[in-house]
Design a protein around this motif. Structure first.
Motif, PDB file in Angstrom:
ATOM      1  N   ARG A 139      -0.939  -9.128  12.159  1.00 53.51           N
ATOM      2  CA  ARG A 139       0.157  -8.174  12.354  1.00 53.51           C
ATOM      3  C   ARG A 139       0.700  -7.668  11.024  1.00 53.51           C
ATOM      4  NH1 ARG A 139       4.133 -11.427  15.899  1.00 53.51           N
ATOM      5  NH2 ARG A 139       2.651 -13.135  15.809  1.00 53.51           N
ATOM      6  N   VAL A 140       0.746  -8.536  10.005  1.00 53.62           N
ATOM      7  CA  VAL A 140       1.175  -8.094   8.669  1.00 53.62           C
ATOM      8  C   VAL A 140       0.192  -7.058   8.125  1.00 53.62           C
ATOM      9  CG1 VAL A 140       1.613  -8.797   6.294  1.00 53.62           C
ATOM     10  CG2 VAL A 140       2.359 -10.266   8.174  1.00 53.62           C
ATOM     11  N   ALA A 141      -1.098  -7.317   8.288  1.00 52.04           N
ATOM     12  CA  ALA A 141      -2.117  -6.386   7.797  1.00 52.04           C
ATOM     13  C   ALA A 141      -1.996  -5.027   8.481  1.00 52.04           C
ATOM     14  CB  ALA A 141      -3.508  -6.980   8.023  1.00 52.04           C
ATOM     15  N   ILE A 142      -1.702  -5.035   9.755  1.00 56.43           N
ATOM     16  CA  ILE A 142      -1.545  -3.781  10.500  1.00 56.43           C
ATOM     17  C   ILE A 142      -0.289  -3.047  10.041  1.00 56.43           C
ATOM     18  CG2 ILE A 142      -1.066  -2.846  12.796  1.00 56.43           C
ATOM     19  CD1 ILE A 142      -2.931  -5.169  13.830  1.00 56.43           C
ATOM     20  N   ALA A 143       0.804  -3.794   9.873  1.00 57.73           N
ATOM     21  CA  ALA A 143       2.045  -3.176   9.393  1.00 57.73           C
ATOM     22  C   ALA A 143       1.850  -2.565   8.012  1.00 57.73           C
ATOM     23  CB  ALA A 143       3.167  -4.213   9.362  1.00 57.73           C
ATOM     24  N   ARG A 144       1.135  -3.266   7.136  1.00 58.17           N
ATOM     25  CA  ARG A 144       0.863  -2.753   5.787  1.00 58.17           C
ATOM     26  C   ARG A 144       0.129  -1.414   5.849  1.00 58.17           C
ATOM     27  NH1 ARG A 144      -3.188  -6.360   2.473  1.00 58.17           N
ATOM     28  NH2 ARG A 144      -4.462  -5.705   4.248  1.00 58.17           N
ATOM     29  N   THR A 145      -0.870  -1.330   6.697  1.00 60.21           N
ATOM     30  CA  THR A 145      -1.647  -0.090   6.813  1.00 60.21           C
ATOM     31  C   THR A 145      -0.796   1.042   7.367  1.00 60.21           C
ATOM     32  OG1 THR A 145      -3.733  -1.268   7.098  1.00 60.21           O
ATOM     33  CG2 THR A 145      -3.623   0.971   7.956  1.00 60.21           C
ATOM     34  N   LEU A 146      -0.054   0.779   8.422  1.00 64.00           N
ATOM     35  CA  LEU A 146       0.723   1.838   9.069  1.00 64.00           C
ATOM     36  C   LEU A 146       1.918   2.273   8.223  1.00 64.00           C
ATOM     37  CD1 LEU A 146       0.686   0.664  12.801  1.00 64.00           C
ATOM     38  CD2 LEU A 146      -0.890   2.203  11.613  1.00 64.00           C
ATOM     39  N   ALA A 147       2.463   1.366   7.425  1.00 62.91           N
ATOM     40  CA  ALA A 147       3.621   1.717   6.582  1.00 62.91           C
ATOM     41  C   ALA A 147       3.273   2.776   5.559  1.00 62.91           C
ATOM     42  CB  ALA A 147       4.154   0.467   5.882  1.00 62.91           C
ATOM     43  N   ALA A 148       2.003   2.846   5.156  1.00 63.37           N
ATOM     44  CA  ALA A 148       1.572   3.798   4.124  1.00 63.37           C
ATOM     45  C   ALA A 148       1.281   5.195   4.680  1.00 63.37           C
ATOM     46  CB  ALA A 148       0.342   3.256   3.406  1.00 63.37           C
TER      47      ALA A 148
ATOM     48  N   GLN B  49       0.825  -1.208   0.000  1.00 65.45           N
ATOM     49  CA  GLN B  49       0.000   0.000   0.000  1.00 65.45           C
ATOM     50  C   GLN B  49       0.860   1.259   0.000  1.00 65.45           C
ATOM     51  OE1 GLN B  49      -3.154  -0.024   2.894  1.00 65.45           O
ATOM     52  NE2 GLN B  49      -3.719   2.090   2.523  1.00 65.45           N
ATOM     53  N   ALA B  50       1.971   1.229   0.716  1.00 67.52           N
ATOM     54  CA  ALA B  50       2.864   2.391   0.758  1.00 67.52           C
ATOM     55  C   ALA B  50       3.436   2.685  -0.630  1.00 67.52           C
ATOM     56  CB  ALA B  50       3.996   2.153   1.762  1.00 67.52           C
ATOM     57  N   ARG B  51       3.755   1.643  -1.381  1.00 66.53           N
ATOM     58  CA  ARG B  51       4.273   1.851  -2.738  1.00 66.53           C
ATOM     59  C   ARG B  51       3.179   2.438  -3.638  1.00 66.53           C
ATOM     60  NH1 ARG B  51       9.298  -0.239  -3.329  1.00 66.53           N
ATOM     61  NH2 ARG B  51       9.952  -1.924  -1.920  1.00 66.53           N
ATOM     62  N   LEU B  52       1.958   1.945  -3.515  1.00 60.79           N
ATOM     63  CA  LEU B  52       0.859   2.494  -4.309  1.00 60.79           C
ATOM     64  C   LEU B  52       0.646   3.978  -4.011  1.00 60.79           C
ATOM     65  CD1 LEU B  52      -1.946  -0.251  -4.232  1.00 60.79           C
ATOM     66  CD2 LEU B  52      -0.493   0.396  -6.161  1.00 60.79           C
ATOM     67  N   ALA B  53       0.803   4.341  -2.738  1.00 61.08           N
ATOM     68  CA  ALA B  53       0.592   5.726  -2.323  1.00 61.08           C
ATOM     69  C   ALA B  53       1.800   6.608  -2.591  1.00 61.08           C
ATOM     70  CB  ALA B  53       0.244   5.771  -0.834  1.00 61.08           C
ATOM     71  N   GLY B  54       2.924   5.996  -3.032  1.00 62.50           N
ATOM     72  CA  GLY B  54       4.141   6.766  -3.262  1.00 62.50           C
ATOM     73  C   GLY B  54       4.811   7.230  -1.987  1.00 62.50           C
ATOM     74  N   ARG B  55       4.603   6.476  -0.894  1.00 60.61           N
ATOM     75  CA  ARG B  55       5.164   6.880   0.395  1.00 60.61           C
ATOM     76  C   ARG B  55       5.973   5.758   1.037  1.00 60.61           C
ATOM     77  NH1 ARG B  55      -0.095   9.440   0.972  1.00 60.61           N
ATOM     78  NH2 ARG B  55      -0.879   7.667   2.144  1.00 60.61           N
ATOM     79  N   PHE B  56       6.533   4.866   0.244  1.00 56.31           N
ATOM     80  CA  PHE B  56       7.261   3.751   0.828  1.00 56.31           C
ATOM     81  C   PHE B  56       8.570   4.217   1.442  1.00 56.31           C
ATOM     82  CE2 PHE B  56      10.336   0.200   0.440  1.00 56.31           C
ATOM     83  CZ  PHE B  56       9.774  -0.614   1.408  1.00 56.31           C
ATOM     84  N   ASP B  57       8.817   3.769   2.655  1.00 61.95           N
ATOM     85  CA  ASP B  57      10.030   4.085   3.398  1.00 61.95           C
ATOM     86  C   ASP B  57      10.537   2.774   3.992  1.00 61.95           C
ATOM     87  OD1 ASP B  57      11.904   4.735   5.362  1.00 61.95           O
ATOM     88  OD2 ASP B  57      10.879   6.560   5.972  1.00 61.95           O
TER      89      ASP B  57
END
Length: 218
Positions: A147-156, A108-116
């Motif tokens: 936990r993966v789902a939560i990390a995915r959301t927060l990473a974005a 999701q972070a990559r889709l949003a252009g905010r991957f870190d």
């Protein structure tokens, strides 16, 4: 104000006619605010989250999120909203089975252009996923997938996090880490958090609590 909901209504068709799920719900949420939604099963909590996240459409009323009228968006507009503005933690996880844990976290972070990468690594470590990054969702337990789902959301770094029972499949210690990470996101980025929970302890961590009963807020 980040989120403004006015007189929201939603019904679903049933064998004996329409069933009202939301009956004129109104609430507001500022950037940086945290809100816990409580209520019995079937009271409309998950439905409200799905409407705000553009996963379903309302029968009536208004949802204004970060300057956009959600109820007027088409499918493409709602998908763009979820990519860039809203992060949803589902009860069903909704991980991509063909992607590794690491790729799911970054998706999701990559889709949003905010991957870190540093942030993704920190979230993986905080949520006990560092040793699972090369695995695939089917190789994980339910709690690990949550936990993966939560990390995915927060990473974005979304503007609004919608969390439906975010700690329902987690042990007490991991649940404490999850809520700390969510609250940290709110503090660091000015995001807002709306979560559905049956846990009094989790609800107590939110800045505000509202109770849904038979489709109405109390």
């Amino acid at each position: 104000m980040l989120l403004q909901i006015d007189n929201l209504t939603k019904s679903y068709a049933g064998p004996e006619g329409p069933t009202e799920v939301l009956r004129g719900v109104s609430l507001s949420l500022d950037a940086g605010e945290t809100l816990a939604l409580t209520g019995e099963s079937g009271s409309g909590k998950s439905t409200l989250l799905h409407l705000v996240g553009g996963l379903d459409t309302a029968d009536g009323g208004s949802i204004r999120l970060d300057g956009q009228e959600v109820t007027r968006l088409d499918d493409t507009g709602r998908a763009a909203l979820r990519r860039g503005t809203v992060g949803v933690v589902f009860q069903q996880f909704n991980l991509i089975p063909s992607l590794s844990v690491a790729a799911n976290i970054s998706f999701q972070a990559r889709l949003a252009g905010r991957f870190d990468q540093a942030r993704a690594d920190r979230l993986a470590e905080a949520l006990g996923l560092t040793g699972q990054l090369a695995k695939y969702p089917e190789q994980l337990s339910g709690g690990q997938q949550q936990r993966v789902a939560i990390a995915r959301t927060l990473a974005a770094r979304p503007r609004l996090v919608l969390a439906d029972e975010p700690t329902g499949n987690l042990d007490e210690a991991t649940a404490a880490v999850v809520i700390e990470e969510m609250l940290a996101l709110v503090h660091e980025t000015g995001a807002a958090l709306m979560m559905v929970t049956h846990s009094p302890a989790l609800a107590a961590r939110a800045g505000r609590r509202l109770h849904l009963r038979q489709g109405r807020l109390e």
